[in-house]
Design a protein around this motif. Structure first.
Motif, PDB file in Angstrom:
ATOM      1  N   GLU A 137      12.134  -0.115  13.512  1.00  0.00           N
ATOM      2  CA  GLU A 137      12.736   0.969  14.290  1.00  0.00           C
ATOM      3  C   GLU A 137      12.070   1.102  15.657  1.00  0.00           C
ATOM      4  O   GLU A 137      12.740   1.322  16.666  1.00  0.00           O
ATOM      5  CB  GLU A 137      12.595   2.306  13.552  1.00  0.00           C
ATOM      6  N   MET A 138      10.754   1.006  15.678  1.00  0.00           N
ATOM      7  CA  MET A 138      10.015   1.181  16.934  1.00  0.00           C
ATOM      8  C   MET A 138      10.313   0.036  17.907  1.00  0.00           C
ATOM      9  O   MET A 138      10.399   0.249  19.113  1.00  0.00           O
ATOM     10  CB  MET A 138       8.508   1.287  16.675  1.00  0.00           C
ATOM     11  N   ALA A 139      10.477  -1.167  17.378  1.00  0.00           N
ATOM     12  CA  ALA A 139      10.820  -2.312  18.237  1.00  0.00           C
ATOM     13  C   ALA A 139      12.178  -2.067  18.899  1.00  0.00           C
ATOM     14  O   ALA A 139      12.351  -2.287  20.101  1.00  0.00           O
ATOM     15  CB  ALA A 139      10.839  -3.596  17.417  1.00  0.00           C
ATOM     16  N   ASP A 140      13.142  -1.580  18.112  1.00  0.00           N
ATOM     17  CA  ASP A 140      14.474  -1.277  18.642  1.00  0.00           C
ATOM     18  C   ASP A 140      14.441  -0.134  19.655  1.00  0.00           C
ATOM     19  O   ASP A 140      15.244  -0.094  20.590  1.00  0.00           O
ATOM     20  CB  ASP A 140      15.435  -0.886  17.505  1.00  0.00           C
ATOM     21  N   ALA A 141      13.526   0.815  19.436  1.00  0.00           N
ATOM     22  CA  ALA A 141      13.512   2.049  20.242  1.00  0.00           C
ATOM     23  C   ALA A 141      12.682   1.944  21.515  1.00  0.00           C
ATOM     24  O   ALA A 141      12.729   2.854  22.349  1.00  0.00           O
ATOM     25  CB  ALA A 141      12.985   3.208  19.384  1.00  0.00           C
ATOM     26  N   LYS A 142      11.946   0.854  21.691  1.00  0.00           N
ATOM     27  CA  LYS A 142      10.998   0.767  22.815  1.00  0.00           C
ATOM     28  C   LYS A 142      11.665   1.033  24.168  1.00  0.00           C
ATOM     29  O   LYS A 142      11.186   1.816  24.985  1.00  0.00           O
ATOM     30  CB  LYS A 142      10.327  -0.613  22.812  1.00  0.00           C
ATOM     31  N   ASN A 143      12.790   0.378  24.414  1.00  0.00           N
ATOM     32  CA  ASN A 143      13.489   0.537  25.680  1.00  0.00           C
ATOM     33  C   ASN A 143      14.022   1.964  25.841  1.00  0.00           C
ATOM     34  O   ASN A 143      13.881   2.588  26.901  1.00  0.00           O
ATOM     35  CB  ASN A 143      14.641  -0.477  25.781  1.00  0.00           C
ATOM     36  N   GLY A 144      14.620   2.489  24.769  1.00  0.00           N
ATOM     37  CA  GLY A 144      15.167   3.852  24.795  1.00  0.00           C
ATOM     38  C   GLY A 144      14.093   4.889  25.081  1.00  0.00           C
ATOM     39  O   GLY A 144      14.308   5.825  25.856  1.00  0.00           O
ATOM     40  N   LEU A 145      12.928   4.723  24.485  1.00  0.00           N
ATOM     41  CA  LEU A 145      11.815   5.650  24.734  1.00  0.00           C
ATOM     42  C   LEU A 145      11.461   5.650  26.219  1.00  0.00           C
ATOM     43  O   LEU A 145      11.267   6.712  26.827  1.00  0.00           O
ATOM     44  CB  LEU A 145      10.582   5.252  23.907  1.00  0.00           C
ATOM     45  N   ALA A 146      11.389   4.461  26.807  1.00  0.00           N
ATOM     46  CA  ALA A 146      11.027   4.335  28.224  1.00  0.00           C
ATOM     47  C   ALA A 146      12.077   5.004  29.112  1.00  0.00           C
ATOM     48  O   ALA A 146      11.751   5.735  30.052  1.00  0.00           O
ATOM     49  CB  ALA A 146      10.864   2.862  28.593  1.00  0.00           C
ATOM     50  N   VAL A 147      13.352   4.784  28.798  1.00  0.00           N
ATOM     51  CA  VAL A 147      14.454   5.387  29.564  1.00  0.00           C
ATOM     52  C   VAL A 147      14.351   6.911  29.537  1.00  0.00           C
ATOM     53  O   VAL A 147      14.597   7.589  30.537  1.00  0.00           O
ATOM     54  CB  VAL A 147      15.820   4.921  28.988  1.00  0.00           C
ATOM     55  N   LEU A 148      13.951   7.453  28.384  1.00  0.00           N
ATOM     56  CA  LEU A 148      13.883   8.908  28.192  1.00  0.00           C
ATOM     57  C   LEU A 148      12.573   9.529  28.677  1.00  0.00           C
ATOM     58  O   LEU A 148      12.383  10.739  28.587  1.00  0.00           O
ATOM     59  CB  LEU A 148      14.088   9.230  26.707  1.00  0.00           C
ATOM     60  N   GLY A 149      11.656   8.683  29.173  1.00  0.00           N
ATOM     61  CA  GLY A 149      10.389   9.195  29.710  1.00  0.00           C
ATOM     62  C   GLY A 149       9.238   9.173  28.726  1.00  0.00           C
ATOM     63  O   GLY A 149       8.195   9.789  28.959  1.00  0.00           O
ATOM     64  N   GLY A 150       9.414   8.462  27.611  1.00  0.00           N
ATOM     65  CA  GLY A 150       8.366   8.445  26.589  1.00  0.00           C
ATOM     66  C   GLY A 150       7.763   7.071  26.362  1.00  0.00           C
ATOM     67  O   GLY A 150       8.285   6.053  26.824  1.00  0.00           O
ATOM     68  N   LYS A 151       6.654   7.071  25.648  1.00  0.00           N
ATOM     69  CA  LYS A 151       6.007   5.808  25.273  1.00  0.00           C
ATOM     70  C   LYS A 151       5.261   6.016  23.964  1.00  0.00           C
ATOM     71  O   LYS A 151       4.565   7.025  23.794  1.00  0.00           O
ATOM     72  CB  LYS A 151       5.039   5.367  26.373  1.00  0.00           C
ATOM     73  N   GLU A 152       5.395   5.057  23.046  1.00  0.00           N
ATOM     74  CA  GLU A 152       4.681   5.155  21.768  1.00  0.00           C
ATOM     75  C   GLU A 152       3.182   5.190  22.022  1.00  0.00           C
ATOM     76  O   GLU A 152       2.634   4.341  22.715  1.00  0.00           O
ATOM     77  CB  GLU A 152       5.035   3.960  20.872  1.00  0.00           C
ATOM     78  N   LYS A 153       2.533   6.205  21.461  1.00  0.00           N
ATOM     79  CA  LYS A 153       1.081   6.288  21.578  1.00  0.00           C
ATOM     80  C   LYS A 153       0.421   5.659  20.361  1.00  0.00           C
ATOM     81  O   LYS A 153      -0.524   4.877  20.476  1.00  0.00           O
ATOM     82  CB  LYS A 153       0.649   7.754  21.697  1.00  0.00           C
TER      83      LYS A 153
END
Length: 238
Positions: free
Chosen positions: A180-196
């Motif tokens: 899930e996190m691999a799929d979401a990496k780009n979306g997180l960046a677009v939304l202003g977030g980053k996995e900590k």
């Protein structure tokens, strides 16, 4: 997990429950079962299962994120109040806002808060996509939480617009979260977030996998997000 095992498991993580908190958890369980006969709140009604899979599972977020350093929490799709109300019991200073799309669950939450004597809680009926656009809620919260609501590609669009810059999004997930996190990496960046960080552990007793994902909100979410209700689920940001 019976009550004494619950107490011991929390003690092992450095949390000591007082009598008020124990009474609140007991009453929470009783009301969950009572109201579940009138509406579908949970498939889990056995006391030991509720203490493990709802209460302990919700509080596991606090083993990997310091809730003593934050004040405002928004819980998206909390259902019967998980994870935010167990966290509120453990950390009474928290101001908790719950958004849920089913009005009858909001009725239950209001009655529950009254019975448990919880102050600094607010329950709102509606969809996360709408609240994310509302100036009163958008980028207003120190932490946004969600437990088993949707895949991270979708969940991020529900939650990150509500977190303030410098705040966090904490997701409680089951197994296989790395995909899930691999799929979401780009979306997180677009939304202003980053996995900590992602913390994996096994639920005591039944040993099923759980994951706590902490996402930092680094930048403002672009104004076009969240998209209109239903779109994030149909067309996830990948």
């Amino acid at each position: 997990m019976n009550e004494s095992q619950f107490i011991e498991a929390l003690r092992a993580e450095g949390f000591e429950l007082n009598e008020t908190q124990l009474t609140q958890f007991k009453r929470y369980f009783e009301m969950l079962v009572e109201w579940n006969e009138k509406m579908n709140l949970t498939a889990i009604t056995d006391q030991e299962e509720v203490y493990l899979k709802h209460f302990y599972d919700s509080l596991s977020a606090a083993f990997h994120f310091d809730f003593t350093k934050v004040e405002t929490v928004c819980d998206v799709g909390a259902g019967a109040g998980f994870p935010s109300l167990p966290l509120k019991i453990l950390f009474p200073h928290l101001h908790v806002t719950i958004i849920d799309s089913l009005n009858k669950r909001i009725t239950f939450l209001n009655e529950l808060a009254l019975a448990l004597g919880l102050e600094g809680v607010a329950f709102h009926h509606g969809r996360a996509e709408e609240f994310g656009k509302n100036k009163k809620f958008r980028e207003q919260f120190d932490v946004v939480t969600a437990r088993a609501v949707a895949r991270m590609t979708v969940l991020a669009e529900y939650c990150l617009p509500l977190a303030k810059v410098g705040g966090s999004f904490v997701a409680l997930k089951a197994a296989k979260v790395s995909d899930e996190m691999a799929d979401a990496k780009n979306g997180l960046a677009v939304l202003g977030g980053k996995e900590k960080s992602t913390h994996q552990f096994l639920l005591p007793g039944e040993m099923s996998e759980r994951n706590i994902v902490v996402v930092d909100k680094l930048r403002k979410t672009p104004g076009k997000y969240p998209r209109k209700a239903g779109t994030p689920a149909k067309e996830p940001l990948i």
